[in-house]
Motif scaffolding. Structure first.
Motif, mmCIF file in Angstrom:
data_model
loop_
_atom_site.group_PDB
_atom_site.id
_atom_site.type_symbol
_atom_site.label_atom_id
_atom_site.label_comp_id
_atom_site.label_asym_id
_atom_site.label_seq_id
_atom_site.Cartn_x
_atom_site.Cartn_y
_atom_site.Cartn_z
ATOM 1 N N GLU A 225 0.835 -1.199 0.000
ATOM 2 C CA GLU A 225 0.000 0.000 0.000
ATOM 3 C C GLU A 225 0.868 1.247 0.000
ATOM 4 N N ILE A 226 0.806 1.993 -1.082
ATOM 5 C CA ILE A 226 1.497 3.278 -1.184
ATOM 6 C C ILE A 226 0.435 4.354 -1.393
ATOM 7 N N PRO A 227 0.309 5.285 -0.472
ATOM 8 C CA PRO A 227 -0.642 6.391 -0.706
ATOM 9 C C PRO A 227 -0.314 7.083 -2.020
ATOM 10 N N ALA A 228 -1.299 7.121 -2.917
ATOM 11 C CA ALA A 228 -1.025 7.653 -4.252
ATOM 12 C C ALA A 228 -2.179 8.506 -4.735
ATOM 13 N N GLY A 229 -1.844 9.550 -5.445
ATOM 14 C CA GLY A 229 -2.862 10.400 -6.044
ATOM 15 C C GLY A 229 -3.426 9.767 -7.311
ATOM 16 N N ASP A 230 -4.472 10.376 -7.837
ATOM 17 C CA ASP A 230 -5.148 9.823 -9.011
ATOM 18 C C ASP A 230 -4.234 9.760 -10.225
ATOM 19 N N SER A 231 -3.273 10.663 -10.281
ATOM 20 C CA SER A 231 -2.405 10.720 -11.459
ATOM 21 C C SER A 231 -1.206 9.778 -11.364
ATOM 22 N N ALA A 232 -1.042 9.106 -10.229
ATOM 23 C CA ALA A 232 0.120 8.242 -10.049
ATOM 24 C C ALA A 232 0.033 7.030 -10.970
ATOM 25 N N ARG A 233 1.137 6.726 -11.623
ATOM 26 C CA ARG A 233 1.198 5.549 -12.501
ATOM 27 C C ARG A 233 2.052 4.501 -11.792
ATOM 28 N N ILE A 234 1.389 3.483 -11.226
ATOM 29 C CA ILE A 234 2.074 2.447 -10.455
ATOM 30 C C ILE A 234 1.858 1.095 -11.141
ATOM 31 N N LEU A 235 2.950 0.422 -11.459
ATOM 32 C CA LEU A 235 2.887 -0.855 -12.162
ATOM 33 C C LEU A 235 3.630 -1.915 -11.347
ATOM 34 N N ASP A 236 3.405 -3.194 -11.694
ATOM 35 C CA ASP A 236 4.198 -4.229 -11.030
ATOM 36 C C ASP A 236 5.262 -4.742 -11.994
ATOM 37 N N ALA A 237 6.387 -5.136 -11.416
ATOM 38 C CA ALA A 237 7.571 -5.460 -12.205
ATOM 39 C C ALA A 237 7.347 -6.649 -13.140
ATOM 40 N N LEU A 238 6.708 -7.703 -12.654
ATOM 41 C CA LEU A 238 6.513 -8.878 -13.489
ATOM 42 C C LEU A 238 5.631 -8.580 -14.689
ATOM 43 N N ARG A 239 4.643 -7.707 -14.509
ATOM 44 C CA ARG A 239 3.789 -7.334 -15.627
ATOM 45 C C ARG A 239 4.594 -6.563 -16.673
ATOM 46 N N VAL A 240 5.474 -5.683 -16.199
ATOM 47 C CA VAL A 240 6.320 -4.930 -17.125
ATOM 48 C C VAL A 240 7.204 -5.882 -17.922
ATOM 49 N N LEU A 241 7.880 -6.803 -17.221
ATOM 50 C CA LEU A 241 8.782 -7.731 -17.897
ATOM 51 C C LEU A 241 8.026 -8.646 -18.852
ATOM 52 N N ARG A 242 6.831 -9.066 -18.449
ATOM 53 C CA ARG A 242 6.034 -9.938 -19.315
ATOM 54 C C ARG A 242 5.592 -9.189 -20.581
ATOM 55 N N ASP A 243 5.144 -7.952 -20.416
ATOM 56 C CA ASP A 243 4.721 -7.175 -21.580
ATOM 57 C C ASP A 243 5.872 -6.972 -22.560
ATOM 58 N N VAL A 244 7.054 -6.725 -22.025
ATOM 59 C CA VAL A 244 8.220 -6.557 -22.890
ATOM 60 C C VAL A 244 8.515 -7.866 -23.617
ATOM 61 N N ALA A 245 8.435 -8.988 -22.898
ATOM 62 C CA ALA A 245 8.701 -10.291 -23.510
ATOM 63 C C ALA A 245 7.698 -10.611 -24.606
ATOM 64 N N GLU A 246 6.476 -10.128 -24.463
ATOM 65 C CA GLU A 246 5.434 -10.395 -25.447
ATOM 66 C C GLU A 246 5.417 -9.367 -26.576
ATOM 67 N N GLY A 247 6.367 -8.438 -26.556
ATOM 68 C CA GLY A 247 6.464 -7.463 -27.630
ATOM 69 C C GLY A 247 5.526 -6.283 -27.498
ATOM 70 N N ASP A 248 5.007 -6.057 -26.301
ATOM 71 C CA ASP A 248 4.087 -4.943 -26.071
ATOM 72 C C ASP A 248 4.568 -4.123 -24.873
ATOM 73 N N PRO A 249 5.728 -3.487 -24.974
ATOM 74 C CA PRO A 249 6.295 -2.784 -23.818
ATOM 75 C C PRO A 249 5.438 -1.613 -23.370
ATOM 76 N N PRO A 250 5.335 -1.398 -22.059
ATOM 77 C CA PRO A 250 4.539 -0.276 -21.548
ATOM 78 C C PRO A 250 5.273 1.050 -21.721
#
Length: 541
Positions: A225-250
């Motif tokens: 839990e990280i207090p975050a404002g509406d504009s905060a862009r928070i991602l998880d590392a495995l999702r980032v790595l998976r998207d890159v592996a699938e050719g759809d980098p964030p």
């Protein structure tokens, strides 16, 4: 490696005097466990395959390696090299580059198209492997070699598990991964992708499988839990790595903050640099010395411009910034807040604070015990449900490819024993081959070979492999640096230095025997054995 020696008596000169009658101790040839073998989580006979590699017989070396590990080209890239950490040569000059030679052999096999034949007679037994990652594929490989029909199912569209979706291409080239996975499939293993298994028990009950091996990887990111404002862009590392592996980098932006201190945090920070981030910062609440990431991963990340913020934690995020609080370590090494805050510019925050396993596959099995987020298994790797085994990230273990491959092999042995009604018993362990037993005078200085690496400036603009492989000459040199700790390599020293000609040479591969009629137990052979493969024991009375 055959050092000079002196023969002190003419051959046959002592035949009339059976000096063995004077003896109170006798030399005995022994086999000891080299530290590299002992430390390998995959259970490789490292010294055994290095022995063949140093003669230039690379295919024999590869086949010896493949008896334990079906992924030498992969492991030669991603293993964290515990064998080299304990290598006795490291106390003489530098550890043998075992990992580099393993990669060379794996690459040679791919280049030449070497395959592994299945020679065991069919067992008529069917095994389901859930998970096409390193543990599942290793288990499938060994089970197939034992004659069983094996089906591997995975929810992902491509095989490899975390090797594909968690390890970036700059550490593991995808053509290498594909080649070693395809080799297993070519052995007759059925691989069914995009095929999740919701209930392991149902597979046995409804589909006629005789056993199941569960090898689901840790592919669920932990949240915090990280207090975050509406504009905060928070991602998880495995999702980032998976998207890159699938050719759809964030789209991470120019300024990326990674929260965590493990290898995944290093991987995602380095990936962010390759995706165009001009500033990638790793925020970790402890010091570098207490960071779980491998030291070389941290070093390579820093070389690529990743910045580290030690003793820091994220307090809030939003509005293009994150607020970090400085920490201090108490007397137990646990981080404590200081009340001092600082702002960092951040277009996105990536959480890399650990992974969990999806345990839904065993949720319908009340006899399977789960504790601390992992499945509990016995020494035979079987769960509380008969016929259902588990390994890799699913069970208590270090979460590395090497450990997972070792689990796959061990599980296959136990599954085979269970299916045949003959429980598998691991062979007895040899005594350790310690550095103090070596006669290092016989080994010449030979600095370790340095593997080529991509320039740091070029790395951040490409996903090409950072660390290169050895050429044949360098691989041969590196294999020959092995000291053969604790095991005879037929150097002829004992044969040459024996003053009574009591050492009988049996020929290539046969080693030697002691003619006790003439051995007086002087111990010269023991003292002069380079690798410590001879013991002097009290004479039998």
């Amino acid at each position: 490696m055959k050092p000079p020696f002196a023969i002190t008596l003419r051959v046959g000169s002592s035949l009339a005097n059976k000096t063995g009658a004077w003896r109170t101790e006798r030399p005995v040839y022994t086999d000891r466990l080299p530290p590299c073998n002992d430390a390998c989580p995959a259970g490789e006979d490292v010294q055994g395959w290095l022995y063949h590699a140093e003669s230039g017989d690379y295919e024999t070396a590869w086949r010896a390696l493949m008896r334990d590990n079906p992924f030498p080209a992969i492991m030669g890239r991603v293993c964290y090299q515990p064998c080299q950490t304990v290598c006795n040569r490291g106390q003489l000059d530098e550890a043998v580059g075992i990992n580099a030679v393993e990669r060379f052999l794996g690459d040679e096999a791919i280049r030449h198209g070497w395959t592994v034949p299945v020679t065991a007679p069919p067992s008529s037994k069917r095994v389901l492997v859930v998970g096409a990652g390193p543990s599942g594929l290793a288990a499938a490989y060994h089970l197939r070699l034992l004659g069983h029909e094996v089906t591997v199912r995975d929810a992902a569209p491509q095989a490899g598990g975390m090797m594909r979706y968690g390890i970036p291409a700059y550490r593991l080239a995808r053509d290498v991964l594909d080649a070693e996975v395809d080799r297993i499939a070519a052995m007759g293993v059925t691989v069914e992708l995009s095929r999740p298994v919701p209930d392991a028990g149902a597979a046995v009950r409804d589909e006629g499988f005789d056993a199941v091996f569960l090898a689901v990887g840790a592919q669920l990111s932990r949240r915090t839990e990280i207090p975050a404002g509406d504009s905060a862009r928070i991602l998880d590392a495995l999702r980032v790595l998976r998207d890159v592996a699938e050719g759809d980098p964030p789209q991470l932006g120019r300024r990326v903050v990674v929260y965590g201190g493990g290898n995944t945090a290093m991987d995602v920070a380095r990936t962010a640099r390759r995706l165009g981030a001009t500033d990638a910062i790793v925020v970790y609440r402890r010091t570098r010395e207490r960071m779980p990431a491998q030291p070389f991963e941290v070093t390579e990340a820093e070389q690529e411009g990743v910045r580290m913020r030690w003793l820091s934690t994220i307090a809030t995020a939003g509005g293009g910034t994150v607020t970090v609080e400085k920490m201090r370590l108490d007397e137990t090494g646990f981080p404590q807040p200081t009340g001092e805050f600082e702002e960092l510019a951040a277009d996105s925050v990536v959480l890399a604070i650990g992974q969990d396993v999806d345990r839904s596959v065993v949720s319908h099995l009340p006899e399977v015990s789960v504790a601390d987020g992992v499945v509990q298994v016995g020494a035979d790797m079987m769960t509380g449900q008969p016929g259902i085994f588990a390994g890799g990230d699913m069970v208590p273990s270090p979460r590395t490819v090497t450990a997972a491959v070792g689990h796959g092999k061990r599980a296959a042995r136990h599954i085979d024993g269970w299916l045949r009604g003959e429980p598998y018993a691991p062979p007895p362990r040899h005594p350790p081959a310690t550095f103090d037993r070596l006669n290092t005078w016989y080994y010449s200085d030979a600095p370790a070979t340095v593997r080529p690496t991509l320039d740091a400036v070029r790395r951040v603009s490409t996903f090409d492999e950072v660390v290169g492989g050895l050429d044949e000459g360098s691989a041969l040199f590196e294999a020959r640096r092995c000291l053969s700790c604790g095991n005879c390599f037929e150097c002829d020293n004992c044969f040459g230095v024996c003053p009574d000609n009591a050492v009988v040479k049996l020929g290539p591969g046969g080693r030697y025997v002691i003619d006790l009629d003439f051995c007086k137990g002087c111990g010269i052979c023991v003292t002069e054995c380079p690798c410590g493969a001879i013991d002097l024991v009290p004479e039998e009375t």
